[in-house]
Motif scaffolding. Structure first.
Motif, short mmCIF file in Angstrom:
data_model
loop_
_atom_site.label_atom_id
_atom_site.label_comp_id
_atom_site.label_asym_id
_atom_site.label_seq_id
_atom_site.Cartn_x
_atom_site.Cartn_y
_atom_site.Cartn_z
N GLU A 30 0.85 -1.19 0.00
CA GLU A 30 0.00 0.00 0.00
C GLU A 30 0.88 1.24 0.00
O GLU A 30 1.80 1.37 0.79
CB GLU A 30 -0.90 0.00 1.24
CG GLU A 30 -1.80 1.21 1.31
CD GLU A 30 -2.62 1.24 2.60
OE1 GLU A 30 -3.45 2.13 2.72
OE2 GLU A 30 -2.41 0.37 3.46
N ARG A 31 0.59 2.15 -0.88
CA ARG A 31 1.40 3.35 -1.01
C ARG A 31 1.02 4.40 0.03
O ARG A 31 -0.12 4.46 0.48
CB ARG A 31 1.28 3.93 -2.42
CG ARG A 31 1.67 2.94 -3.52
CD ARG A 31 1.60 3.57 -4.88
NE ARG A 31 2.77 4.41 -5.11
CZ ARG A 31 3.91 3.97 -5.65
NH1 ARG A 31 4.05 2.70 -5.98
NH2 ARG A 31 4.92 4.81 -5.84
N THR A 32 1.99 5.21 0.42
CA THR A 32 1.77 6.27 1.39
C THR A 32 0.75 7.28 0.86
O THR A 32 0.76 7.61 -0.33
CB THR A 32 3.10 7.00 1.67
OG1 THR A 32 4.05 6.04 2.12
CG2 THR A 32 2.93 8.07 2.73
N LYS A 33 -0.11 7.76 1.72
CA LYS A 33 -1.13 8.73 1.34
C LYS A 33 -0.73 10.13 1.78
O LYS A 33 -0.19 10.34 2.86
CB LYS A 33 -2.48 8.38 1.98
CG LYS A 33 -3.12 7.12 1.42
CD LYS A 33 -3.56 7.34 0.00
CE LYS A 33 -4.33 6.16 -0.55
NZ LYS A 33 -4.73 6.38 -1.95
N VAL A 34 -1.02 11.11 0.93
CA VAL A 34 -0.80 12.53 1.24
C VAL A 34 -2.10 13.26 0.94
O VAL A 34 -2.64 13.15 -0.17
CB VAL A 34 0.35 13.12 0.39
CG1 VAL A 34 0.55 14.59 0.73
CG2 VAL A 34 1.63 12.34 0.59
N ASP B 50 -7.06 13.97 -1.88
CA ASP B 50 -5.98 12.99 -1.98
C ASP B 50 -5.04 13.42 -3.11
O ASP B 50 -5.38 13.35 -4.28
CB ASP B 50 -6.57 11.61 -2.27
CG ASP B 50 -5.52 10.51 -2.28
OD1 ASP B 50 -4.30 10.83 -2.31
OD2 ASP B 50 -5.91 9.33 -2.23
N SER C 255 -1.85 12.19 -3.32
CA SER C 255 -0.74 11.25 -3.15
C SER C 255 0.09 11.09 -4.41
O SER C 255 1.32 11.20 -4.39
CB SER C 255 -1.27 9.88 -2.70
OG SER C 255 -2.06 10.01 -1.55
N ASP C 256 -0.57 10.85 -5.54
CA ASP C 256 0.17 10.55 -6.76
C ASP C 256 0.93 11.76 -7.29
O ASP C 256 2.03 11.63 -7.82
CB ASP C 256 -0.75 9.97 -7.84
CG ASP C 256 -1.94 10.87 -8.16
OD1 ASP C 256 -2.23 11.76 -7.34
OD2 ASP C 256 -2.56 10.68 -9.21
N SER D 164 2.07 14.25 -5.44
CA SER D 164 3.01 14.76 -4.44
C SER D 164 4.40 14.15 -4.59
O SER D 164 5.37 14.69 -4.09
CB SER D 164 2.51 14.45 -3.03
OG SER D 164 2.65 13.06 -2.75
N GLN D 165 4.51 13.01 -5.26
CA GLN D 165 5.74 12.24 -5.39
C GLN D 165 6.22 11.69 -4.05
O GLN D 165 7.35 11.24 -3.92
CB GLN D 165 6.85 13.06 -6.06
CG GLN D 165 6.49 13.53 -7.46
CD GLN D 165 7.58 14.36 -8.09
OE1 GLN D 165 8.73 14.30 -7.69
NE2 GLN D 165 7.23 15.14 -9.09
N ASP E 281 4.32 9.32 -2.49
CA ASP E 281 3.50 8.12 -2.30
C ASP E 281 4.36 6.86 -2.42
O ASP E 281 4.19 6.03 -3.30
CB ASP E 281 2.33 8.10 -3.29
CG ASP E 281 2.79 8.08 -4.74
OD1 ASP E 281 3.93 8.52 -5.00
OD2 ASP E 281 2.02 7.61 -5.59
N SER E 282 5.27 6.70 -1.50
CA SER E 282 6.21 5.57 -1.51
C SER E 282 5.50 4.26 -1.21
O SER E 282 4.58 4.21 -0.40
CB SER E 282 7.29 5.82 -0.46
OG SER E 282 8.06 4.67 -0.25
#
Length: 199
Positions: free
Chosen positions: A48-52, A62, A64-65, A67-68, A70-71
């Motif tokens: 699961e990728r990190t959310k921002v 959201d 996340s994508d 923001s760069q 989303d690790s």
């Protein structure tokens, strides 16, 4: 927020066997399945990728994508602070395995005339953890508040400096409600200030 990471290529990162100094990890107390997952560099959260999220107009978007940040790595600690002292907030993330540390720098160019105030607190009694800082930009209807916290995140300790965005206001009024109840008015600070306020 647009960010960059210290290390690139997280998705193709090698497992723990390829990182010197990790030979004794994971600890012996881990369940054998978890130990094997850790040894092979598998994800503990299913990739699961990190959310921002970006706050605005009473809603959270959201981002996340874009923001760069989303690790896909397993983050365990987060510090939000102005690491480059540019008046914005950057993110430092500690991951449980593979690339252990990432620094995501906030690289968005602020709008012309956008300002900030960075505030540190001190008291002769002790560190004023729990103090609330209220900053009201010139012309604003209400102040913005932040509390001085240290252990406000999982496996994390937040810095003592609080950063406030002021928009285009040339100055802001600063008040501090100390943890023991007193409210102190420190008057105006200019945009772009980095100040220490002592009880």
């Amino acid at each position: 927020m647009v960010a960059t990471t210290l290390l690139e290529g997280a998705e193709a990162a090698p497992g723990v066997e390829q990182h010197p100094g990790h030979e004794s990890r994971p600890e012996d107390f881990m369940h054998p399945w978890a130990r094997e997952m850790y040894r092979r560099g598998f994800s503990f959260n299913g990739g699961e990728r990190t959310k921002v999220f970006l706050s605005g107009s009473g809603r959270f978007a959201d981002v996340s994508d874009v923001s760069q940040a989303d690790s896909p790595l397993d983050g365990r600690g987060l510090i939000a602070a102005g690491f480059d002292d540019a008046g914005d907030v950057d993110l430092f993330v500690h991951n449980i395995q593979r690339e252990r540390h990432h620094l995501y720098r906030n690289e968005l160019d602020p709008a012309p005339g956008t300002g900030f105030a960075a505030i540190d607190l001190a008291s002769a009694r002790r560190e004023p953890i729990g103090a609330t800082v209220l900053v009201q930009p010139e012309g604003a209807d209400a102040p913005t508040a932040q509390a001085l916290q240290r252990g406000s995140g999982y496996a994390s300790s937040q810095p003592g400096r609080l950063v406030f965005g002021l928009g285009t206001a040339p100055s802001a009024r600063v008040l501090v409600r100390w943890p023991w109840g007193a409210l102190e008015d420190f008057g105006e600070v200019a945009a772009g200030s980095r100040v220490l306020r002592v009880e």
